[in-house]
Structures are given as C-alpha cells and as structure tokens.
Design an enzyme around this catalytic site. Structure first.
Site, PDB file in Angstrom:
ATOM      1  CG  HIS A  42      -9.114 -11.824  53.592  1.00 46.71           C
ATOM      2  ND1 HIS A  42      -9.731 -13.043  53.765  1.00 46.71           N
ATOM      3  CD2 HIS A  42      -7.999 -11.859  54.368  1.00 46.71           C
ATOM      4  CE1 HIS A  42      -9.016 -13.781  54.599  1.00 46.71           C
ATOM      5  NE2 HIS A  42      -7.968 -13.090  54.989  1.00 46.71           N
ATOM      6  CG  MET A  77      -1.459 -15.517  56.077  1.00 46.87           C
ATOM      7  SD  MET A  77      -0.729 -16.645  57.253  1.00 46.87           S
ATOM      8  CE  MET A  77      -2.148 -17.169  58.155  1.00 46.87           C
ATOM      9  N   GLY A  78      -4.365 -15.531  52.125  1.00 46.12           N
ATOM     10  CA  GLY A  78      -5.230 -16.194  51.157  1.00 46.12           C
ATOM     11  C   GLY A  78      -6.466 -16.790  51.792  1.00 46.12           C
ATOM     12  CG  ASP A 113      -6.131 -11.124  62.817  1.00 48.33           C
ATOM     13  OD1 ASP A 113      -5.875 -12.241  63.250  1.00 48.33           O
ATOM     14  OD2 ASP A 113      -6.852 -10.946  61.813  1.00 48.33           O
TER      15      ASP A 113
END
Ligand code: AMP
Length: 282
Positions: free
Chosen positions: A37, A30-31, A150
C-alpha cells in the site's frame, strides 16, 4: 496530514484544492497497510500535488462466509504509515455515511467479473466497483492508484473508469513482495508459521512458469498443469483456481499469442491468497 470521516468536510477541502489548481492522487485501501500500500502512496506523492488515502473495509465485497468481521484493522499504525509516506488526507468514512441503508443502486460488472475471483467470490466486484465509484465521485481525483497484485480488480476498475466516464486516470502499480517472493497482503497476518513458509510455493510456481514462457512454451493448458502440479507439491496448499487469461479481456486463452495474465488463488488453512504474473513478451 488530516484524517477526515465526513463526506461534506472532505469535499470542502478538495474544492479548495481544486480552486488553487492542485492535482489530487488517490489511493483506496481497506487498511492494515503494508509496504505494498505504501508504495502506492509514494508513487501518488511523486505524481500529484496532494494525496488522499481512503481506509474503508468494504462489506459489499465480502460474501457472508468470508472474513469481513475479522479482517485486520490497525488504524493508528496505518495513519503513521500514511503520514510517513506523505499522504495529505486520510478519508475514513463510517459505514453509515458511505453505505446508508437507503443505498439501492449498485455498479453492475459484466463479463470481466464472472471468472477468476469473480466465480469463487460471487458479487465481489459489484461490491468493489460500487464503493470505488462512490469514492471517485466524492474525491474527484486526477489519478487513482491500484496494485497489480489485484490484477482482475485493476482490469475491471480501468474498464469502469472508461465505460462510466470517470474523469480519473487509473495508474497500475507493481506488486511488492516479501524477500522470499510472497506477495504482500493484509491477509498474510492470518498465516501460521508453517503456512507462511508454505505460501512461498505460489510465487515459486509462477516464476517457474515464467521460465517456461521465456523458453517459448505457448500451450496454456500445459503451463496451467505445470503450475497446478508445482503448487500441489506443498501439502498445506489448497488450490482455488489457476487460470491463464488474456491480459485485457480476462477471457481464457488456449495458445498464448498476446499478453496474458496468469492468476492464482490458493488457500492455506482458511486464508485465501492471490497472486499473478503478467507476461507480455509474446
Ligand atoms: P486492499 O487494502 O487489499 O484493498 O488494497 C488496496 C490497494 O493496495 C489495492 O489497489 C491493492 O491492489 C494494492 N496492494 C495490495 N497489496 C499489494 C502489493 N503487495 N503490492 C502492490 N499493491 C498492493
């Protein structure tokens, strides 16, 4: 590195890659990219000929009272990070293209989506799975990379890929932490200085729980109470949940005899942070 927002354009590039026999690794995000990331992108780069990163803040996974509109966005910096870590394509679909108003079919998540984050964020995993399924269909990656940060999402996406026969291998990637143990998260930017310091109580509590497990403690209620008490020593922390579940079924366990996941969600002010610990040495 190219940045593409149109579905047809990206399909044409992928078709050409497939024609050449190249393998594709995919990192959905989601940036507001951070080192967590980027570690996924790095791993994808090591294991595939081509790497695609998607950046899409998915409205379907936010409840109406959540932070969709203020979710941090930093596209220029994100593109720089993607380029530095070797991404070949960044997919930035518009809301209208990925979720046209005529979208009436969604991915329903059964049992795995009801507890942990699923109970405090109703509909969250239906939203996640619907968008991830669409991205899998558009990008047809050989391997797709998801963070263990997550953990429930990873378990559900792994099951979705199996149950709905997606032809992509789901690759779990280790949690990347700040030097003081706080799990990296795009939402950490919301924290005040005091909250940021206080938030280290989460990983400290999980580490202490790990020591208990290593000493042979197996009663999940005891360990859960220990973690709750430990987090409550921090006045700025407000617990959403602390749960101990079977690592693959995500169902609650009493006595720890199989690999488990200890999952926690804690508010600091309005910011909700999640973290977890996997324990397999049973
Ligand atoms: P998000 O942009 O928050 O949707 O996250 C995109 C992907 O990055 C998901 O697979 C996350 O699990 C993963 N991710 C986020 N934070 C971390 C972290 N600290 N360590 C490893 N992976 C992460």
């Amino acid at each position: 590195m190219e940045t593409i927002s149109k579905i047809n354009e990206i399909r044409n590039i992928i078709n050409e890659w497939k024609r050449q026999g190249l393998t594709i690794g995919f990192v959905p995000t989601m940036g507001c990219l951070h080192q967590g990331h980027l570690s996924l992108i790095e791993q994808a780069k090591n294991e595939n000929d081509k790497v695609i990163v998607s950046i899409f803040v998915n409205p379907l996974q936010f409840r109406p009272n959540e932070d969709f509109s203020r979710y941090p966005r930093s596209l220029d910096k994100d593109l720089e990070g993607c380029r530095n870590f070797g991404a070949d394509l960044v997919f930035t679909p518009s809301l209208n293209d990925l979720l046209p108003e005529k979208n009436l079919v969604y991915v329903d998540v059964d049992l795995l989506g009801n507890n942990l984050c699923g109970s405090s964020r109703e509909g969250h995993f239906r939203g996640v799975c619907t968008i991830v399924a669409k991205l899998f269909n558009i990008l047809t990656p050989d391997k797709s990379y998801f963070g263990e940060k997550d953990a429930q999402q990873l378990a559900i996406i792994t099951r979705m890929a199996e149950d709905l026969n997606f032809n992509t291998k789901i690759v779990p990637c280790a949690i990347v932490r700040e030097s003081d143990g706080l799990a990296m998260s795009s939402r950490n930017v919301y924290l005040t200085l005091e909250e940021r310091q206080a938030a280290t109580i989460i990983s400290k509590s999980l580490s202490s729980a790990k020591s208990l497990l290593q000493k042979g403690k197996r009663d999940s209620l005891n360990i859960k109470s220990f973690i709750i008490d430990s987090i409550k020593t921090e006045p700025l922390a407000n617990i959403d949940y602390v749960e101990i579940v079977d690592h693959s079924t995500l169902q609650f366990v009493d006595i720890i005899e199989k690999p488990i996941l200890i999952a926690v969600a804690v508010y600091f002010g309005k910011t909700r942070l999640i973290d977890n610990l996997t324990y397999k040495e049973v």
